[in-house]
Design a protein around this motif. Structure first.
Motif, PDB file in Angstrom:
ATOM      1  N   MET A 176       0.758  -1.099  -0.216  1.00 25.71           N
ATOM      2  CA  MET A 176      -0.092   0.204  -0.045  1.00 25.71           C
ATOM      3  C   MET A 176       0.812   1.027   0.055  1.00 25.71           C
ATOM      4  SD  MET A 176      -3.245   0.219  -0.466  1.00 25.71           S
ATOM      5  CE  MET A 176      -4.661   0.512   0.277  1.00 25.71           C
ATOM      6  N   THR A 177       2.061   1.412   0.523  1.00 24.29           N
ATOM      7  CA  THR A 177       2.791   2.288   0.690  1.00 24.29           C
ATOM      8  C   THR A 177       3.297   2.753  -0.646  1.00 24.29           C
ATOM      9  OG1 THR A 177       4.640   0.700   1.546  1.00 24.29           O
ATOM     10  CG2 THR A 177       3.695   2.020   3.224  1.00 24.29           C
ATOM     11  N   LEU A 178       3.669   1.587  -1.290  1.00 27.17           N
ATOM     12  CA  LEU A 178       4.137   1.801  -2.738  1.00 27.17           C
ATOM     13  C   LEU A 178       3.140   2.347  -3.813  1.00 27.17           C
ATOM     14  CD1 LEU A 178       6.173   0.958  -4.988  1.00 27.17           C
ATOM     15  CD2 LEU A 178       5.154  -1.129  -5.235  1.00 27.17           C
ATOM     16  N   LEU A 179       1.998   2.018  -3.606  1.00 27.74           N
ATOM     17  CA  LEU A 179       0.915   2.644  -4.399  1.00 27.74           C
ATOM     18  C   LEU A 179       0.512   4.129  -4.024  1.00 27.74           C
ATOM     19  CD1 LEU A 179      -1.885  -0.023  -4.634  1.00 27.74           C
ATOM     20  CD2 LEU A 179      -0.364   0.427  -6.070  1.00 27.74           C
ATOM     21  N   VAL A 180       0.836   4.516  -2.790  1.00 24.31           N
ATOM     22  CA  VAL A 180       0.357   5.691  -2.384  1.00 24.31           C
ATOM     23  C   VAL A 180       1.565   6.611  -2.726  1.00 24.31           C
ATOM     24  CG1 VAL A 180       0.409   7.285  -0.569  1.00 24.31           C
ATOM     25  CG2 VAL A 180      -0.785   5.006  -0.432  1.00 24.31           C
ATOM     26  N   THR A 181       2.777   6.070  -2.760  1.00 24.11           N
ATOM     27  CA  THR A 181       3.942   6.947  -3.376  1.00 24.11           C
ATOM     28  C   THR A 181       3.852   6.928  -4.667  1.00 24.11           C
ATOM     29  OG1 THR A 181       5.502   5.150  -2.946  1.00 24.11           O
ATOM     30  CG2 THR A 181       5.486   6.743  -1.135  1.00 24.11           C
ATOM     31  N   LEU A 193      10.210  17.937  -5.116  1.00 24.79           N
ATOM     32  CA  LEU A 193       9.370  17.307  -4.802  1.00 24.79           C
ATOM     33  C   LEU A 193       9.036  15.958  -5.468  1.00 24.79           C
ATOM     34  CD1 LEU A 193       6.752  17.242  -2.937  1.00 24.79           C
ATOM     35  CD2 LEU A 193       5.390  18.231  -4.639  1.00 24.79           C
ATOM     36  N   VAL A 194       9.278  15.956  -7.005  1.00 27.58           N
ATOM     37  CA  VAL A 194       9.247  14.808  -7.867  1.00 27.58           C
ATOM     38  C   VAL A 194      10.204  13.800  -7.506  1.00 27.58           C
ATOM     39  CG1 VAL A 194       9.377  14.160 -10.373  1.00 27.58           C
ATOM     40  CG2 VAL A 194       7.846  16.100  -9.917  1.00 27.58           C
ATOM     41  N   PHE A 195      11.352  14.179  -7.388  1.00 28.27           N
ATOM     42  CA  PHE A 195      12.558  13.211  -6.878  1.00 28.27           C
ATOM     43  C   PHE A 195      12.454  12.518  -5.538  1.00 28.27           C
ATOM     44  CE2 PHE A 195      15.220  15.864  -9.980  1.00 28.27           C
ATOM     45  CZ  PHE A 195      15.283  14.645 -11.174  1.00 28.27           C
ATOM     46  N   MET A 196      11.703  13.330  -4.715  1.00 28.96           N
ATOM     47  CA  MET A 196      11.634  12.668  -3.320  1.00 28.96           C
ATOM     48  C   MET A 196      10.482  11.619  -3.510  1.00 28.96           C
ATOM     49  SD  MET A 196      11.766  15.461  -0.067  1.00 28.96           S
ATOM     50  CE  MET A 196      10.311  16.645  -1.011  1.00 28.96           C
ATOM     51  N   TYR A 197       9.272  11.799  -4.213  1.00 29.45           N
ATOM     52  CA  TYR A 197       8.282  10.926  -4.354  1.00 29.45           C
ATOM     53  C   TYR A 197       8.911   9.597  -5.130  1.00 29.45           C
ATOM     54  CZ  TYR A 197       5.045  13.901  -2.144  1.00 29.45           C
ATOM     55  OH  TYR A 197       4.526  14.569  -1.105  1.00 29.45           O
ATOM     56  N   TRP A 198       9.365  10.031  -6.416  1.00 30.63           N
ATOM     57  CA  TRP A 198      10.010   8.797  -7.132  1.00 30.63           C
ATOM     58  C   TRP A 198      11.141   7.899  -6.235  1.00 30.63           C
ATOM     59  CZ3 TRP A 198       7.412   6.611 -10.631  1.00 30.63           C
ATOM     60  CH2 TRP A 198       6.431   7.335 -11.237  1.00 30.63           C
ATOM     61  N   GLY A 199      11.835   8.568  -5.510  1.00 31.15           N
ATOM     62  CA  GLY A 199      12.754   8.091  -4.680  1.00 31.15           C
ATOM     63  C   GLY A 199      12.216   7.124  -3.650  1.00 31.15           C
ATOM     64  N   ALA A 200      11.006   7.536  -3.184  1.00 32.42           N
ATOM     65  CA  ALA A 200      10.358   6.802  -2.033  1.00 32.42           C
ATOM     66  C   ALA A 200       9.658   5.647  -2.817  1.00 32.42           C
ATOM     67  CB  ALA A 200       9.279   7.492  -1.357  1.00 32.42           C
ATOM     68  N   SER A 201       9.070   5.866  -4.237  1.00 27.10           N
ATOM     69  CA  SER A 201       8.360   4.620  -4.727  1.00 27.10           C
ATOM     70  C   SER A 201       9.549   3.725  -5.177  1.00 27.10           C
ATOM     71  CB  SER A 201       7.701   5.356  -6.173  1.00 27.10           C
ATOM     72  OG  SER A 201       6.787   6.374  -5.659  1.00 27.10           O
ATOM     73  N   MET A 256      12.086   2.975  -3.337  1.00 19.85           N
ATOM     74  CA  MET A 256      12.694   2.273  -2.247  1.00 19.85           C
ATOM     75  C   MET A 256      11.615   1.362  -1.963  1.00 19.85           C
ATOM     76  SD  MET A 256      12.886   4.196   1.595  1.00 19.85           S
ATOM     77  CE  MET A 256      11.144   4.158   1.752  1.00 19.85           C
ATOM     78  N   TRP A 257      10.413   1.837  -1.939  1.00 19.92           N
ATOM     79  CA  TRP A 257       9.137   0.789  -1.529  1.00 19.92           C
ATOM     80  C   TRP A 257       8.907  -0.485  -2.619  1.00 19.92           C
ATOM     81  CZ3 TRP A 257       7.020   5.446   1.160  1.00 19.92           C
ATOM     82  CH2 TRP A 257       7.445   5.004   2.403  1.00 19.92           C
ATOM     83  N   GLY A 258       9.434  -0.111  -3.913  1.00 17.74           N
ATOM     84  CA  GLY A 258       9.482  -1.227  -4.915  1.00 17.74           C
ATOM     85  C   GLY A 258      10.343  -2.301  -4.601  1.00 17.74           C
TER      86      GLY A 258
END
Length: 102
Positions: free
Chosen positions: A1-6, A31-39, A41-43
């Motif tokens: 779920m964290t992956l989908l949200v990010t 902001l874009v790089f933070m969210y893609w980085g989190a995605s 990471m959770w991927g």
């Protein structure tokens, strides 16, 4: 779920970044790089969890899904706070600087 949200946050912020002519002024790329980085990471986390759990990975408990959803929302909110602080420090329109000088 964290992956989908990010991933949703990353896609939405990318669309906003792409369509906004003031993207450099507002530091939207941060902001874009933070969210893609989190995605990303959770991927990677999802791949390793799938390797560990096998088919059980696709049958999570509802409480675990809810906790993961709130974790994803918390990560998105923290990213927004960090971005907002960065924009306020940069102060592209000089609003804060004018208030402090008065």
């Amino acid at each position: 779920m964290t992956l989908l949200v990010t991933i949703f946050a990353a896609v939405i912020s990318t669309i906003v970044w792409y369509n906004n002519p003031k993207r450099d002024e507002l530091k939207l790329s941060m902001l874009v790089f933070m969210y893609w980085g989190a995605s990303l990471m959770w991927g990677v986390d999802a791949v390793f969890e799938y390797i560990e759990l096998g088919s059980e990975y696709f049958n999570p408990m509802p409480l675990d899904m809810l906790n993961d959803f709130f974790l994803g929302l918390s990560a998105v909110a923290l990213g927004l706070v960090i971005w907002m602080v960065a924009v306020l420090v940069k102060d592209p329109k000089g609003v804060i600087r004018k208030k402090l000088v008065k």
